[in-house]
Each structure stands twice: as structure tokens, then as C-alpha cells.
Design a protein around this motif. Structure first.
Motif, PDB file in Angstrom:
ATOM      1  N   ASP A   1       1.258  -2.428   1.023  1.00 45.13           N
ATOM      2  CA  ASP A   1       0.083  -3.192   1.448  1.00 45.13           C
ATOM      3  C   ASP A   1      -1.056  -2.270   1.868  1.00 45.13           C
ATOM      4  N   LEU A   2      -0.729  -1.149   2.466  1.00 47.56           N
ATOM      5  CA  LEU A   2      -1.754  -0.192   2.857  1.00 47.56           C
ATOM      6  C   LEU A   2      -2.465   0.384   1.631  1.00 47.56           C
ATOM      7  N   ARG A   3      -1.705   0.670   0.592  1.00 53.82           N
ATOM      8  CA  ARG A   3      -2.308   1.211  -0.630  1.00 53.82           C
ATOM      9  C   ARG A   3      -3.165   0.163  -1.347  1.00 53.82           C
TER      10      ARG A   3
ATOM     11  N   GLN B   1      -4.986  -1.979   0.250  1.00 51.52           N
ATOM     12  CA  GLN B   1      -6.042  -2.236   1.218  1.00 51.52           C
ATOM     13  C   GLN B   1      -5.925  -3.593   1.898  1.00 51.52           C
TER      14      GLN B   1
ATOM     15  N   TYR C   1      -4.951  -4.389   5.147  1.00 49.81           N
ATOM     16  CA  TYR C   1      -4.670  -3.629   6.366  1.00 49.81           C
ATOM     17  C   TYR C   1      -3.901  -4.421   7.412  1.00 49.81           C
TER      18      TYR C   1
ATOM     19  N   ALA D   1      -0.337  -4.621   6.228  1.00 49.31           N
ATOM     20  CA  ALA D   1       0.226  -3.274   6.296  1.00 49.31           C
ATOM     21  C   ALA D   1       0.595  -2.918   7.734  1.00 49.31           C
ATOM     22  N   ALA D   2      -0.288  -3.227   8.663  1.00 50.51           N
ATOM     23  CA  ALA D   2      -0.006  -2.937  10.073  1.00 50.51           C
ATOM     24  C   ALA D   2       1.201  -3.738  10.554  1.00 50.51           C
TER      25      ALA D   2
END
Length: 62
Positions: free
Chosen positions: A23-25, A27, A29, A32-33
Motif C-alpha cells: 500500500d505504501l508503494r 501511495q 498512505y 499503509a500506516a
């Protein structure tokens, strides 16, 4: 039984960490967090000591 719980928690933590990195890749966020935080907390739970028996030291009423 106990080892099954450890393996299940380890697999869930790994999935959350991998999904968080994915999820971070992409974007995303917030997701991802959330994934990274849950993965880190799950791994932290694995390192907590589990009390297996109680030890009494002396009499309760003195």
C-alpha cells in the motif's frame, strides 16, 4: 495448540507488513500506516512473556 496460535499470529503479522509495504508503494498512505502498525503490534505481541503458573511467596495473612 500453543504453537498453532504462534504460527497464526506470525502469518497474520507477515501479511499485514507485506500489505502495508504494498500500500505504501501504491501511495495509499492511510492503509499503509494501518497495515504496518498492526504488523508491528502483532510481532510485539509474540515477544510478550506468557505467564504459565503463579508463584506465591509466603503466607498472605501475616
Amino acid at each position: 495448540m500453543f504453537s498453532f496460535v504462534i504460527y497464526a499470529l506470525l502469518m497474520a503479522a507477515t501479511y499485514c507488513l507485506v500489505r502495508g509495504i504494498s500500500d505504501l508503494r501504491q501511495q495509499r498512505y492511510i492503509w499503509a500506516a494501518a497495515g504496518l502498525l498492526i504488523g508491528i503490534i502483532s510481532i510485539g505481541i509474540l515477544f510478550l512473556p506468557i505467564e504459565t503458573h503463579a508463584v506465591s511467596i509466603g503466607p498472605l495473612n501475616s
